[in-house]
Write a protein that holds these residues in place. Structure first.
Motif, PDB file in Angstrom:
ATOM      1  N   GLY A   1       0.845  -1.188   0.000  1.00 54.88           N
ATOM      2  CA  GLY A   1       0.000   0.000   0.000  1.00 54.88           C
ATOM      3  C   GLY A   1       0.877   1.233   0.000  1.00 54.88           C
ATOM      4  O   GLY A   1       2.004   1.216  -0.487  1.00 54.88           O
ATOM      5  N   ASN A   2       0.371   2.308   0.559  1.00 52.72           N
ATOM      6  CA  ASN A   2       1.068   3.584   0.577  1.00 52.72           C
ATOM      7  C   ASN A   2       2.125   3.604   1.674  1.00 52.72           C
ATOM      8  O   ASN A   2       1.815   3.481   2.854  1.00 52.72           O
ATOM      9  N   LEU A   3       3.385   3.768   1.290  1.00 46.84           N
ATOM     10  CA  LEU A   3       4.484   3.849   2.255  1.00 46.84           C
ATOM     11  C   LEU A   3       4.995   5.264   2.453  1.00 46.84           C
ATOM     12  O   LEU A   3       5.658   5.544   3.451  1.00 46.84           O
ATOM     13  N   GLY A   4       4.700   6.168   1.498  1.00 46.02           N
ATOM     14  CA  GLY A   4       5.367   7.463   1.505  1.00 46.02           C
ATOM     15  C   GLY A   4       4.505   8.668   1.767  1.00 46.02           C
ATOM     16  O   GLY A   4       5.001   9.796   1.704  1.00 46.02           O
ATOM     17  N   GLY A   5       3.224   8.500   2.064  1.00 50.90           N
ATOM     18  CA  GLY A   5       2.388   9.650   2.383  1.00 50.90           C
ATOM     19  C   GLY A   5       1.489  10.094   1.253  1.00 50.90           C
ATOM     20  O   GLY A   5       0.444  10.692   1.505  1.00 50.90           O
TER      21      GLY A   5
END
Length: 284
Positions: free
Chosen positions: A134-138
């Protein structure tokens, strides 16, 4: 149900010639402040290769069951993985990375009703395992992680058009595990988590941190006995109760569902058989 809305388009994406795009319009940023909108627990389809003929079979959700429309009639011996993501936060997988055994990585999405496929890069066969937690970086787009043959885990942040940033080293020692899995938030804190099974059959939880430079916290033990399974994978919220689940296949081919609890201390309920036998399929 939203779990059946995404069935069209994949076969066309696999057959399409990748569209080269020199620069993306409105590509946005791969790293951004966390989104204020509530996160919808996604529901993804399962893709598999039927072993006798190497045909693609797409499984989708019908209540607690996984059902399919049968093989697609095409030899997909060159296909290594299909990684689905929900970048628009509507609960369905509208974009896909398609990974080939020769190391080519394509990105498939629908833009203004038109299916678009582009080659993201080559050389991805240096990773025996690639997945998107999924989203790891914001930013709202789902990102990729890959584990290389030396056991080093790398992360790639994603742009809306499927382009990826230069990889960032997460850390070494990940060859202590023989399987990684996860697509979404297992612990209820809005961050993408993963689980990893070590070679003695113990399953470990790595909570997401929200920091792409160090995306996972120190591991916590889930439990032992997971070497009863030859495949672990996540389709997001399989039972559609708002929490991310884990699927497991026994060596006999029997599929079981571990419903998510949203509690990091005990992330899964007791397993429930799905009544599906996957012995003749390579699960992507």
């Amino acid at each position: 149900m939203h779990s059946e809305r995404r069935r069209a388009g994949l076969r066309g994406a696999l057959a399409a010639t990748a569209v080269a795009v020199a620069t993306a319009t409105g590509a946005g940023s791969a790293v951004a402040a966390p989104q204020a909108d509530p996160v919808v627990a996604p529901v993804f389809h399962l893709y598999s290769i039927y072993k006798p003929t190497h045909e693609l079979v797409e499984w989708y959700h019908r209540g607690p069951l996984l059902v399919n429309d049968g093989p697609d009639g095409v030899d997909h011996s060159d296909l290594a993985d299909i990684i689905t993501a929900d970048n628009d936060n509507d609960g369905g997988g509208e974009v896909k990375w398609i990974l080939y055994k020769n190391g080519r990585l394509d990105f498939s999405s629908v833009v203004d009703g038109v299916l678009r496929v582009r080659t993201v890069g080559k050389g991805w066969n240096i990773y025996p395992e690639v997945l998107s937690p999924g989203n790891l970086g914001g930013a709202k787009e789902a990102d990729l992680i890959g584990r290389d043959t030396a056991g080093v885990l790398w992360s790639y942040l994603s742009y809306p058009d499927g382009r990826l940033t230069t990889r960032t080293r997460v850390g070494g020692g990940w060859n202590a595990y023989d399987q990684l899995a996860g697509q979404g938030d297992l612990t209820g804190d809005g961050r993408a988590d993963i689980v990893a099974r070590d070679r003695t059959g113990v399953l470990w939880l790595y909570k997401g941190t929200g920091d792409y430079r160090a995306p996972f916290a120190t591991r916590t033990r889930v439990g032992g006995g997971w070497n009863a399974y030859d495949r672990l994978l996540s389709l997001g919220d399989h039972n559609q109760d708002g929490k991310v689940d884990l699927l497991a296949r026994k060596t006999t081919g029997e599929m079981l569902s571990y419903a998510g609890t949203g509690d990091a201390a005990k992330p899964f309920k007791a397993p429930v058989p799905l009544g599906t036998n996957m012995k003749n399929f390579n699960l992507l």
